[in-house]
Write a protein that holds these residues in place. Structure first.
Motif, PDB file in Angstrom:
ATOM      1  N   GLN B 497       0.829  -1.209   0.000  1.00 56.36           N
ATOM      2  CA  GLN B 497       0.000   0.000   0.000  1.00 56.36           C
ATOM      3  C   GLN B 497       0.860   1.255   0.000  1.00 56.36           C
ATOM      4  O   GLN B 497       0.540   2.248  -0.648  1.00 56.36           O
ATOM      5  N   ALA B 498       1.957   1.184   0.727  1.00 55.27           N
ATOM      6  CA  ALA B 498       2.854   2.345   0.789  1.00 55.27           C
ATOM      7  C   ALA B 498       3.479   2.610  -0.576  1.00 55.27           C
ATOM      8  O   ALA B 498       3.631   3.761  -0.987  1.00 55.27           O
ATOM      9  N   VAL B 499       3.811   1.542  -1.269  1.00 51.82           N
ATOM     10  CA  VAL B 499       4.409   1.703  -2.598  1.00 51.82           C
ATOM     11  C   VAL B 499       3.395   2.359  -3.536  1.00 51.82           C
ATOM     12  O   VAL B 499       3.727   3.276  -4.288  1.00 51.82           O
ATOM     13  N   SER B 504       1.698   7.291  -6.494  1.00 55.60           N
ATOM     14  CA  SER B 504       0.722   8.335  -6.822  1.00 55.60           C
ATOM     15  C   SER B 504       1.250   9.704  -6.381  1.00 55.60           C
ATOM     16  O   SER B 504       1.049  10.711  -7.069  1.00 55.60           O
ATOM     17  N   LEU B 505       1.967   9.744  -5.271  1.00 50.65           N
ATOM     18  CA  LEU B 505       2.567  11.019  -4.858  1.00 50.65           C
ATOM     19  C   LEU B 505       3.641  11.451  -5.861  1.00 50.65           C
ATOM     20  O   LEU B 505       3.793  12.636  -6.163  1.00 50.65           O
ATOM     21  N   ASN B 520       1.707  16.989   3.518  1.00 48.45           N
ATOM     22  CA  ASN B 520       1.560  15.936   4.529  1.00 48.45           C
ATOM     23  C   ASN B 520       2.801  15.047   4.628  1.00 48.45           C
ATOM     24  O   ASN B 520       2.703  13.861   4.924  1.00 48.45           O
ATOM     25  N   ALA B 521       3.962  15.661   4.379  1.00 49.02           N
ATOM     26  CA  ALA B 521       5.205  14.893   4.437  1.00 49.02           C
ATOM     27  C   ALA B 521       5.381  14.206   5.793  1.00 49.02           C
ATOM     28  O   ALA B 521       5.941  13.107   5.876  1.00 49.02           O
ATOM     29  N   LYS B 586      -3.160   9.189   0.513  1.00 49.98           N
ATOM     30  CA  LYS B 586      -3.895   8.803  -0.687  1.00 49.98           C
ATOM     31  C   LYS B 586      -4.843   9.929  -1.115  1.00 49.98           C
ATOM     32  O   LYS B 586      -4.937  10.261  -2.290  1.00 49.98           O
ATOM     33  N   ASN B 587      -5.503  10.513  -0.136  1.00 47.88           N
ATOM     34  CA  ASN B 587      -6.434  11.605  -0.442  1.00 47.88           C
ATOM     35  C   ASN B 587      -5.726  12.937  -0.658  1.00 47.88           C
ATOM     36  O   ASN B 587      -6.384  13.930  -0.948  1.00 47.88           O
TER      37      ASN B 587
END
Lengths: 600, 600
Positions: B497-499, B504-505, B520-521, B586-587
């Motif tokens: 999920q982190a990947v 996406s970031l 949101n770093a 994600k958001n």
């Protein structure tokens, strides 16, 4: 350094726009009051707190009370502040006119006290303990005790303490050893030792009234054998004038991490001279009586933690607006001027979190104070009973949540200041040290968690919990704008899951070993606390949306936008953290339970 | 008070059973070493730390360095400790034999330094800064600079500092104003002011070598115009003997919340007398050079934070085993004896959390130290390059994670002690105050987050990230028992999920405003850090399971069971908290980004 202790605009919003405190003035007890008198007393509190308390907050921390020849020496400013507080009538603020009081609602008095704690928690400790001890005598003392002690405590001639903890027993009051032996003269002889007694000695007043837990010889074992005694430093005649020194003496001062202005004392009773104690109420009922004071004190601790959190937030907010440093990531020109650090998103995160914690904590504690008002003064008896039940249920949350999140706010305040925050030249490190006491005293947060999950939730067939859900339902339904409805939905879904997990824990508690079910009580407290504070933010958001719709002035619009953004922060960043608690509780996770001492 | 600084059994486990540090002895640089020599030097560190450092930790906190007539007065014990450290060869420990060093691996030196920080972070600061400054001269200084300064720094005759921060610029090094003007004599004249310079003045050694960032007149704006200079307190001849006082002077001492034994200074350069500075390497390359030192320092900060966390854990563990208080919820007899508080599940929770944070932090930092060893000494060039990339990627985590969770551990240590923990008579409050520096210095954790998400992740086409995942895969596959496989599965799912969120970031960073993506770093750093530490716990769990299968002695079995239970704690209680980070990232949650200064 900002002189804003608690933002008056915010307080007015919470008292009048969220809680409708003005409605209290229709009740008989408060019918001589109106919003103007409330505001005047708040204005006075704010002023005295700024002029007399804030001024020596740092000095009293750096130059803490000293133990000299069995007595205490402290800064002269502490007495000046204490006297200003007493003279303005705050010790007696909530008491009857006939006792010299102002018959102010608890909601208003709590708000006032917020300013004093924000300004100087150490000095504020003395009058706060006094008013709580006085209340114990007012409710459970006999007429003579009331006549002898109350007027002098309420006028600030005497202070009060609560003397529970003993060195070998700590939180386990069942194990106290201080003894009380009846005499033919009607008083008891007290013998024993107490520790961590706040305000147990000082150089402020001519007498100190200790409310002492002790066991009468032959009493039942455990908490059922505890009685409550009035033990004055000086014995007094019926008019309260000192006659001779009583046998309670200062064994030593305890040097603390923070809250240094309030003496923390080791006291010995009956060691060098006979120590007279006067039984309050019935024998062996002491813990029950003391719990009234402790519950009040617990709400006071929560409020104090929120107020210190709030103060650190005010400091760091001012600093973030003034301090220029760096540029946004998108700014590629190294010669562009530096920006105020509040322009950095991560600094805004740390300020928003502080706002969410401090104002959320304030909302929670004011709600608790309002429940005290309703419990005592609501015209409808049924509502009085219900308010009492709700308050009982919420007390562990009101104590623990702000005392967990107030220090977190102070931690973030330090981080906003960066290196400067780590120095003693800036005020936030003291806030952080002072606030660290709050998760410990008046029952550690671990004990609050056991109180909540082991007792309060189930009390009275969970009637408190049902009432709570009814109250929440009102605000869930009051959410009318899109964002408020979204937040209400999150809250309602989380609540449903919490109810489900509560039911399953309840079943287990009836059938299984309580050690297992209570092992993760801390998670339950966190879950429950976050739900309650999310509700507090929904209430604020509902009020803000309504006001925003008709607000004209920029200042007003900004204020309400800020409330809504903080609510969004709480719903996006905070409430979802309980997912983890729900899983651990649902699984009755046994990681901690099964860990063995020898495995560490 | 326990004298265990870092549990030697745990350290041996981490070094030899998890990391196979012994394998380093097959490398040419370390071929004169073996496990016995490693253990002997660790034993020496532990002993000197206990005998010379721990002994004045509290005293140096209470009686902090004083500014007297432009100089610093400090406890004599600090110099005794510094000298003992130097004489035992620790400043030069990792350096070449020909420089008087012991050619010890970074892994072993890091472990040794852990004892000193655990014992006394304030005093340990002086040699740590010295070895880091010396390394800068060793790598980037010219031959003459090396000959003049290195021997005296490595022998403990001189200390070193890193002088970066300026009052008006703080973390924004692009904005420093300290200037360097070339002279015909080859040196530069330095003029400016620095603040928060640790060890900037002391009464330990005859000279101090400041590594100073300054801008040569006419240099480009921003970080591209920063050069690095050696600025000694006393000018020296080529043999390093002092000739005359240089124009760098102590403007004042900064009084801190903790870490009081290390002076924090304001320094002025060229104010009263000419200040000579000697350019290191090329002009305008100073920040690059300094980053080598900063990266080392960042790993050192992480290790220090883990060590102070560890020390508090050791204290509170001992207290919890000895302190009797209360009974289990299932015990209904009030006359049953009180139990050690470690029997209470909530106390065990607080100890397990401390164990998970401290030992997890230690594992992380030792892993980082091992990467330094591999980067410099691995026989395969490819592996050396890879280790460097991995270390680069992990540096912000190694700095930030322990400095977030070490203080959390200390907070829990105070809570385990209860009221006692809040007093200055017990040692844990100092641990908590000392450790609070670590999220601030050497780049605040907010800056580490920007470094990770804004730079490190993408560097070199994310090669570091790919290498990391390969490394993790090895340990995921090595999980063979049922519980380890479960934990591996959790880790692997979270990683996936982190990947996804990282990809996406990454896309957004290329196409959108970086301000938004980086807002949101902090969440990303938390997510990434927790994944890494979960991996560290999986590695420990794998090793523990394997050892447990053949362990005979009770002590050994208990040790491994404890490791496994702490791993379970991390996987059940900690890793799932990243769910929240994943959602926010994600958001691309814009709550903080969109908050306006005027809304606060």
């Amino acid at each position: 350094m900002t002189d804003t202790l608690i933002d008056r605009r915010d307080l007015a919003f919470q008292l009048y726009e969220v809680l409708d405190t003005e409605a209290l003035t229709t009740r008989e007890r408060f019918h001589e009051h109106n919003r103007d008198t409330f505001d005047a007393v708040i204005e006075t509190a704010d002023r005295i707190a700024r002029d007399k308390f804030a001024t020596h907050n740092s000095a009293a921390d750096k130059d803490e009370p000293r133990f000299v020849n069995g007595a205490v020496e402290m800064l002269a400013e502490v007495k000046e502040a204490f006297d200003a507080y007493s003279e303005a009538g705050f010790i007696a603020g909530r008491y009857d006119y006939e006792l010299g009081g102002m018959q102010l609602p608890e909601s208003v008095m709590a708000a006032c006290n917020g300013f004093f704690t924000a300004a100087n928690p150490g000095t504020a400790g003395y009058p706060f303990l006094t008013t709580a001890a006085a209340n114990l005598i007012r409710v459970f003392g006999n007429e003579q005790q009331q006549a002898t002690f109350l007027p002098h405590m309420l006028s600030g001639r005497f202070t009060g303490t609560m003397a529970l903890t003993e060195p070998h027993a700590g939180s386990s009051l069942a194990d106290i050893r201080t003894s009380a032996t009846p005499t033919d003269d009607g008083h008891y002889l007290i013998k024993g030792a107490k520790i961590y007694i706040s305000g147990g000695e000082q150089s402020l007043t001519e007498n100190i009234v200790h409310m002492v837990l002790a066991k009468i010889k032959g009493a039942p074992a455990g908490v059922k054998g505890i009685s409550l005694f009035i033990v004055p430093k000086f014995r007094v005649d019926e008019a309260g004038e000192a006659t001779e020194r009583n046998g309670v003496s200062l064994a030593g001062l305890i040097h603390k991490l923070g809250y240094r202005g309030t003496t923390s004392t080791a006291l010995s009773f009956g060691d060098d001279a006979p120590c007279h104690g006067y039984l309050v109420g019935e024998p062996h009922q002491g813990l029950k009586y003391m719990f009234q004071m402790m519950n009040e004190a617990r709400i006071g601790v929560g409020f104090g933690a929120a107020a210190i959190g709030y103060r650190g937030y005010m400091h760091s907010l001012e600093y973030a607006k003034e301090r220029l440093q760096g540029r946004k990531p998108s700014e590629k020109n190294p010669e562009a001027p530096q920006v105020p650090i509040i322009e950095h998103a991560d600094v805004r995160r740390m300020l928003l979190a502080q706002k969410a914690y401090s104002e959320g904590g304030l909302a929670l504690c004011l709600y608790g104070a309002r429940l005290m008002d309703d419990q005592h003064t609501h015209p409808d008896e049924q509502k009085r009973l219900e308010a009492g039940k709700l308050l009982d249920l919420l007390t562990p949350v009101i104590k623990a949540w702000p005392s967990e999140y107030g220090p977190k706010a102070n931690d973030l305040a330090i981080q906003v200041y960066g290196g400067a925050g780590y120095t003693r030249e800036y005020p936030v490190e003291q806030c952080w040290r002072d606030n660290r006491l709050n998760p410990i005293h008046e029952g550690t947060n671990g004990i609050q968690a056991l109180d909540l999950l082991g007792r309060k939730i189930w009390q009275d067939q969970s009637h408190g919990l049902q009432l709570l859900m009814q109250q929440m339902q009102v605000d869930l339904e009051a959410a009318t704008t899109e964002r408020c409805q979204q937040w209400a939905l999150s809250l309602s879904e989380t609540l449903q899951q919490a109810v489900k997990v509560t039911q399953s824990l309840g079943k287990s508690l009836m059938s299984e070993n309580p050690d297992k079910v209570l092992a993760n009580a801390a998670c339950y407290l966190h879950l429950f606390g976050h739900i309650i504070v999310a509700w507090m933010w929904l209430r604020q958001a509902n009020a803000a949306e309504q006001a925003l719709a008709s607000a004209g002035a920029d200042d007003e619009r900004n204020f309400y936008q800020g409330k809504l953004q903080a609510a969004q922060y709480f719903f996006h960043w905070e409430l979802p953290t309980v997912a983890q608690d729900l899983v651990l509780l649902k699984n009755q996770d046994d990681t901690c339970l099964n860990m063995k001492a020898e495995w560490f």
